[in-house]
Motif scaffolding. Structure first.
Motif, PDB file in Angstrom:
ATOM      1  N   PHE A  27      70.254  22.205  22.977  1.00  0.00           N
ATOM      2  CA  PHE A  27      69.251  23.250  23.172  1.00  0.00           C
ATOM      3  C   PHE A  27      69.325  23.789  24.607  1.00  0.00           C
ATOM      4  O   PHE A  27      69.337  25.003  24.850  1.00  0.00           O
ATOM      5  CB  PHE A  27      67.872  22.658  22.890  1.00  0.00           C
ATOM      6  N   LEU A  28      69.403  22.875  25.571  1.00  0.00           N
ATOM      7  CA  LEU A  28      69.470  23.281  26.983  1.00  0.00           C
ATOM      8  C   LEU A  28      70.794  23.967  27.312  1.00  0.00           C
ATOM      9  O   LEU A  28      70.837  24.877  28.146  1.00  0.00           O
ATOM     10  CB  LEU A  28      69.270  22.059  27.881  1.00  0.00           C
ATOM     11  N   LEU A  29      71.881  23.533  26.662  1.00  0.00           N
ATOM     12  CA  LEU A  29      73.174  24.191  26.880  1.00  0.00           C
ATOM     13  C   LEU A  29      73.141  25.642  26.413  1.00  0.00           C
ATOM     14  O   LEU A  29      73.720  26.527  27.063  1.00  0.00           O
ATOM     15  CB  LEU A  29      74.280  23.423  26.146  1.00  0.00           C
ATOM     16  N   VAL A  30      72.479  25.889  25.293  1.00  0.00           N
ATOM     17  CA  VAL A  30      72.307  27.273  24.820  1.00  0.00           C
ATOM     18  C   VAL A  30      71.525  28.082  25.850  1.00  0.00           C
ATOM     19  O   VAL A  30      71.880  29.226  26.163  1.00  0.00           O
ATOM     20  CB  VAL A  30      71.601  27.289  23.447  1.00  0.00           C
TER      21      VAL A  30
ATOM     22  N   THR B 213      61.181  16.566  35.801  1.00  0.00           N
ATOM     23  CA  THR B 213      60.909  17.340  37.017  1.00  0.00           C
ATOM     24  C   THR B 213      61.924  18.462  37.197  1.00  0.00           C
ATOM     25  O   THR B 213      61.582  19.554  37.637  1.00  0.00           O
ATOM     26  CB  THR B 213      60.926  16.418  38.258  1.00  0.00           C
ATOM     27  N   THR B 214      63.182  18.216  36.831  1.00  0.00           N
ATOM     28  CA  THR B 214      64.205  19.243  37.010  1.00  0.00           C
ATOM     29  C   THR B 214      64.021  20.394  36.020  1.00  0.00           C
ATOM     30  O   THR B 214      64.217  21.560  36.376  1.00  0.00           O
ATOM     31  CB  THR B 214      65.620  18.651  36.871  1.00  0.00           C
ATOM     32  N   ILE B 215      63.631  20.092  34.779  1.00  0.00           N
ATOM     33  CA  ILE B 215      63.425  21.171  33.812  1.00  0.00           C
ATOM     34  C   ILE B 215      62.191  21.978  34.188  1.00  0.00           C
ATOM     35  O   ILE B 215      62.151  23.202  34.018  1.00  0.00           O
ATOM     36  CB  ILE B 215      63.307  20.608  32.373  1.00  0.00           C
ATOM     37  N   THR B 216      61.177  21.312  34.750  1.00  0.00           N
ATOM     38  CA  THR B 216      59.992  22.033  35.222  1.00  0.00           C
ATOM     39  C   THR B 216      60.351  22.912  36.416  1.00  0.00           C
ATOM     40  O   THR B 216      59.867  24.056  36.521  1.00  0.00           O
ATOM     41  CB  THR B 216      58.884  21.036  35.611  1.00  0.00           C
ATOM     42  N   SER B 217      61.195  22.394  37.312  1.00  0.00           N
ATOM     43  CA  SER B 217      61.647  23.194  38.451  1.00  0.00           C
ATOM     44  C   SER B 217      62.449  24.406  37.988  1.00  0.00           C
ATOM     45  O   SER B 217      62.311  25.508  38.532  1.00  0.00           O
ATOM     46  CB  SER B 217      62.501  22.339  39.395  1.00  0.00           C
TER      47      SER B 217
ATOM     48  N   THR C 187      64.674   5.213  31.837  1.00  0.00           N
ATOM     49  CA  THR C 187      63.323   5.763  31.973  1.00  0.00           C
ATOM     50  C   THR C 187      63.221   6.636  33.218  1.00  0.00           C
ATOM     51  O   THR C 187      62.674   7.747  33.171  1.00  0.00           O
ATOM     52  CB  THR C 187      62.286   4.622  32.047  1.00  0.00           C
ATOM     53  N   LEU C 188      63.749   6.138  34.321  1.00  0.00           N
ATOM     54  CA  LEU C 188      63.746   6.924  35.561  1.00  0.00           C
ATOM     55  C   LEU C 188      64.565   8.202  35.403  1.00  0.00           C
ATOM     56  O   LEU C 188      64.185   9.261  35.919  1.00  0.00           O
ATOM     57  CB  LEU C 188      64.304   6.086  36.714  1.00  0.00           C
ATOM     58  N   VAL C 189      65.674   8.102  34.685  1.00  0.00           N
ATOM     59  CA  VAL C 189      66.527   9.279  34.469  1.00  0.00           C
ATOM     60  C   VAL C 189      65.772  10.352  33.699  1.00  0.00           C
ATOM     61  O   VAL C 189      65.787  11.542  34.074  1.00  0.00           O
ATOM     62  CB  VAL C 189      67.810   8.875  33.716  1.00  0.00           C
ATOM     63  N   LEU C 190      65.080   9.955  32.627  1.00  0.00           N
ATOM     64  CA  LEU C 190      64.359  10.952  31.834  1.00  0.00           C
ATOM     65  C   LEU C 190      63.162  11.513  32.592  1.00  0.00           C
ATOM     66  O   LEU C 190      62.848  12.708  32.478  1.00  0.00           O
ATOM     67  CB  LEU C 190      63.905  10.346  30.507  1.00  0.00           C
TER      68      LEU C 190
ATOM     69  N   THR D 287      69.482  18.982  34.735  1.00  0.00           N
ATOM     70  CA  THR D 287      68.769  18.412  33.592  1.00  0.00           C
ATOM     71  C   THR D 287      69.731  18.023  32.488  1.00  0.00           C
ATOM     72  O   THR D 287      69.622  16.935  31.896  1.00  0.00           O
ATOM     73  CB  THR D 287      67.742  19.422  33.041  1.00  0.00           C
ATOM     74  N   ILE D 288      70.688  18.891  32.200  1.00  0.00           N
ATOM     75  CA  ILE D 288      71.682  18.605  31.162  1.00  0.00           C
ATOM     76  C   ILE D 288      72.518  17.384  31.544  1.00  0.00           C
ATOM     77  O   ILE D 288      72.771  16.497  30.709  1.00  0.00           O
ATOM     78  CB  ILE D 288      72.582  19.836  30.941  1.00  0.00           C
TER      79      ILE D 288
END
Length: 275
Positions: free
Chosen positions: A227-230, A151-155, A143-146, A175-176
């Motif tokens: 999706f994020l890797l793309v 926050t990292t994807i928003t950053s 849960t903490l990881v997600l 994020t990945i």
């Protein structure tokens, strides 16, 4: 590059929709065969995953070409794509709602046990013989990881809007990695669980609901990672700008959706239902 004579996108004939359907069929047949412990199942899984990966690569390549080189993604097309993504995420929400309805029915209104043809008592939750996972160990860490990944994807999105490619790529990579870490921890959790899909009787009610919800969520995490890797690959190719980054927006929306679903999974499946 073709010239645009109107604001709409008339899609060219493509072999990829029928190809992805055939690839998914191969994957499902391989999966079912694997469940039945048939030797052909592993080959079917490998062939299905390989075929799906190849089809998606060339399909996405065509879509990127249409957007960048053919200039097909005009403002009105982008608006339509956003509506389509909204509806897709809504369909995914309803997908999980159906699983949660099954889970809440089993938890809050359990079925009766029968002796002969007479009902005796309702199934306890968790059923007798089931030792639930400790929610404050691996599930809480995941849960903490997600939450951190949100926050990292928003950053990363913030840095993209600031046109800071280096920081954007760094946060997207983190994020990945967090998504991959979540998947590994989920696999460890399944390995250490005291129950499996081989359970029978009343225990199968708990096990099937647990693995259906958490398993499909893990599949969505893996899809989100792809999706994020793309997006990472395209960002390194300088295909995103502060004004034009629709692919990244969609990936971000999808990742936040995955995070929100996990909060519900943790609170109800791992925590409240076992106390």
């Amino acid at each position: 590059m073709r010239s645009k004579e109107h604001d709409f996108h008339l899609v060219d004939p493509s072999p990829w929709p029928i190809a992805i359907s055939a690839a998914i069929l191969i994957l499902v047949l391989g999966l079912v065969s694997t469940f039945h412990k048939q030797i052909s199942g592993i080959f079917g899984l490998i062939l299905g995953i390989s075929t799906i990966s190849g089809v998606l690569f060339y399909w996405w390549k065509d879509v990127i070409k249409e957007a960048i080189y053919d200039k097909c993604h005009t403002a009105i097309v982008k608006h339509g794509l956003k509506i389509a993504m909204y509806l897709f995420i809504l369909s995914e929400v309803m997908f999980f709602v159906s699983f949660f309805c099954s889970f809440f029915k089993a938890w809050l209104d359990p079925v009766f046990l029968f002796e002969g043809f007479s009902p005796t008592d309702k199934v306890k939750w968790p059923p007798r013989g089931i030792l639930p996972l400790n929610p404050w160990s691996l599930p809480f860490m995941n849960t903490l990881v997600l939450l951190l990944s949100s926050t990292t994807i928003t950053s990363a999105h913030h840095f993209l809007l600031k046109n800071d490619k280096e920081s954007m790529v760094k946060m997207l990579s983190i994020t990945i990695l967090l998504g991959v870490f979540f998947t590994i921890v989920q696999a460890i959790e399944y390995h250490e669980a005291s129950f499996s899909l081989q359970e029978t009787g009343e225990k199968l009610i708990y096990v099937s609901n647990f693995y259906m919800i958490t398993g499909f969520h893990c599949v969505h995490v893996i899809i989100g990672i792809i999706f994020l890797l793309v997006c990472l690959f395209r960002a390194q190719k300088d295909q995103f700008t502060p004004q034009d980054h629709l692919c990244f927006e969609f990936a971000s929306w999808y990742w936040h959706f995955v995070d929100v679903v996990w909060i519900f999974v943790f609170v109800f499946v791992y925590w409240l239902s076992v106390y």
